[in-house]
Design an enzyme around this catalytic site. Structure first.
Site, PDB file in Angstrom:
ATOM      1  N   LYS A 224     -31.941  31.222 -22.494  1.00 10.61           N
ATOM      2  CA  LYS A 224     -32.791  31.303 -23.705  1.00 10.61           C
ATOM      3  C   LYS A 224     -33.701  32.530 -23.719  1.00 10.61           C
ATOM      4  CE  LYS A 224     -34.130  28.260 -20.545  1.00 10.61           C
ATOM      5  NZ  LYS A 224     -33.887  26.941 -20.042  1.00 10.61           N
TER       6      LYS A 224
ATOM      7  N   ASP B 289     -40.854  28.035 -22.437  1.00 13.63           N
ATOM      8  CA  ASP B 289     -39.428  27.724 -22.610  1.00 13.63           C
ATOM      9  C   ASP B 289     -39.167  27.204 -24.033  1.00 13.63           C
ATOM     10  OD1 ASP B 289     -36.704  26.982 -21.278  1.00 13.63           O
ATOM     11  OD2 ASP B 289     -37.376  25.112 -22.193  1.00 13.63           O
TER      12      ASP B 289
ATOM     13  N   LYS C  43     -36.997  28.806 -27.353  1.00 13.30           N
ATOM     14  CA  LYS C  43     -35.984  28.023 -28.075  1.00 13.30           C
ATOM     15  C   LYS C  43     -36.288  27.953 -29.573  1.00 13.30           C
ATOM     16  CE  LYS C  43     -34.777  25.391 -23.943  1.00 13.30           C
ATOM     17  NZ  LYS C  43     -35.160  24.235 -23.096  1.00 13.30           N
TER      18      LYS C  43
HETATM   19  N1  HSE Z   1     -36.298  23.747 -18.076  1.00 12.52           N
HETATM   20  C1  HSE Z   1     -35.591  23.480 -19.287  1.00 12.52           C
HETATM   21  C2  HSE Z   1     -36.047  22.144 -19.819  1.00 12.52           C
HETATM   22  C3  HSE Z   1     -34.126  23.495 -18.994  1.00 12.52           C
HETATM   23  O1  HSE Z   1     -36.718  21.402 -19.083  1.00 12.52           O
HETATM   24  O2  HSE Z   1     -35.779  21.824 -20.974  1.00 12.52           O
HETATM   25  C4  HSE Z   1     -33.236  23.448 -20.208  1.00 12.52           C
HETATM   26  O3  HSE Z   1     -33.382  24.608 -20.991  1.00 12.52           O
END
Ligand code: HSE
Length: 408
Positions: A99, A195, A199
């Site tokens: 990502k 993260d 996304k």
């Molecule tokens: N570390 C990410 C999560 C992994 O916990 O969603 C999947 O992208």
């Protein structure tokens, strides 16, 4: 078809395993046998049958014309970017679960793949095993997307669920999430919301057709959430979820990541543990929700392998799908202007300041919890974050925290 897997970590080993163990169904679905010729990793794996395919030099893969596809599952922007770009430039298809790479360079790599007439697929980059990228690109094409609201990080959803339901400690549940292979190598990326930020940048870029710069997305993680927050949420019949949201409103485009309070009327309320969900609202279709395991070896590897199969199926098709994601930057509106109701925690004894707070904030509701009488919480009417901040300016030292109430 021969392919190379770049990275033999959690996801990479899952990809190798699925290709091996589901070989029969995969061959049928792909229309041919798929063979891993190389696995690139810095490490060696003595005793593991994969060792005979391990290479340490990427040029071996790049210069082997038999290899028609690279599968990048290493993570991080560099050298993943150089590897994927090199592969596409050499006429190879590329699949990635990364990502960070897609959020930063997706538009550029898609354009390059288009010029080279190869595929660049990244289904696993958002929502782990949930099919969401392909549905957005291929199915939700008749609508203007009005809103995307999602739980896009498995680690933090797992942590919030365990903290809420079992009263588990933050450190314990983070460790469990790491042991189960959900968390990033540096779990700050999960708990700080970075993260989920990458996304929602990818999804909103696809929805808007232009580059949403992830660095411009206001991102708040879960590190500040305490058991007191869960108690206020429970008192209101709500749950805390780390939401990634994009709103394409007539007055502007608002994208943000942060903890929010979700009501039981919202399907996101029921999303627990490592599960993720993405709710997409189209102007004709209304709401669509995609739900599944958002992290973990098998779920993520499943999405990667589905991309491999799709690329194998379409590799001889001269008419490649052109994905609408321009490198031109999409202008985001200031998030401080986005209107919402808030749960605001304030210091002080409610009986001493109630009239004053009533006058200033005109809250819909006051809350005082047993054992927490030195503070109280209010539910505000709809206002922007900037307005809330201006009202509270006159109350120095009183503000503890505030959280959005997600409207259904
Ligand atoms: N570390 C990410 C999560 C992994 O916990 O969603 C999947 O992208």
């Amino acid at each position: 078809m021969k392919l190379a897997v770049l990275g033999y970590g959690t996801v990479g080993s899952g990809v190798v395993q699925i290709l091996e163990e589901n070989r029969d169904i995969i061959s049928v679905n792909a229309g041919e046998d798929l063979e891993i010729k190389y696995v690139l990793d810095l490490r060696d794996f003595p005793g593991d049958p994969i060792q005979k395919k391990i290479v340490h030099d990427y040029n071996v893969i790049l210069n082997d014309s038999e290899v028609e596809m690279v599968v990048e599952v290493m993570g991080g922007v560099h050298p993943a970017y150089e590897f994927v770009k090199g592969a596409i430039e050499n006429g190879k298809n590329a699949v990635t679960s990364n990502k960070e790479l897609v959020a930063a360079c997706g538009a550029e790599l898609l354009e390059l793949a288009h010029l080279k007439n190869v595929d660049f697929f990244f289904e696993a980059s958002v929502g782990g095993g949930i099919p969401v990228i392909r549905p957005m690109i291929r199915c939700l094409t008749a609508d203007r997307i009005l809103k995307i609201s999602g739980i896009l990080n498995g680690t933090t959803n797992y942590m919030l669920t365990c903290m809420e339901e079992d009263g588990a400690s933050y450190d314990d549940v983070l460790r469990q999430a790491q042991e189960m292979g959900f968390a990033e190598r540096d779990p700050s990326a999960d708990v700080e919301g970075w993260d989920a930020c990458r996304k929602i940048a990818i999804l909103s870029s696809l929805a808007g057709g232009q580059q949403v710069d992830y660095r411009e997305i206001r991102t708040i993680g879960i590190t500040g959430i305490t058991q007191a927050d869960f108690r206020y949420a429970a008192a209101l019949g709500l749950r805390i979820r780390l939401l990634a949201r994009a709103s394409f409103a007539p007055d502007g485009i608002y994208v943000q990541v942060g903890p929010a309070l979700v009501s039981s009327d919202d399907p996101l309320y029921a999303v627990k543990g490592v599960y993720n969900a993405v709710k997409i609202t189209g102007d004709r279709l209304g709401d669509v929700m995609l739900y599944g395991q958002g992290a973990g070896k098998d779920a993520t590897a499943s999405a990667v392998v589905s991309d491999i199969i799709e690329a194998a199926r379409t590799r001889r098709n001269p008419y490649k799908l052109k994905v609408r994601w321009d490198e031109k930057k999409l202008a985001l509106s200031p998030i401080g202007e986005y209107p919402s109701r808030f749960l605001v925690r304030l210091r002080g004894r409610l009986d001493e300041v109630k009239d004053e707070i009533q006058k200033k904030l005109q809250p819909e509701r006051f809350l005082v919890l047993d054992g927490l009488e030195d503070e109280f919480a209010v539910v505000t009417s709809a206002m922007s974050d900037d307005t809330l901040a201006r009202i509270l300016e006159g109350e120095p030292g009183r503000f503890i925290s505030r959280m959005y109430l997600e409207e259904v």
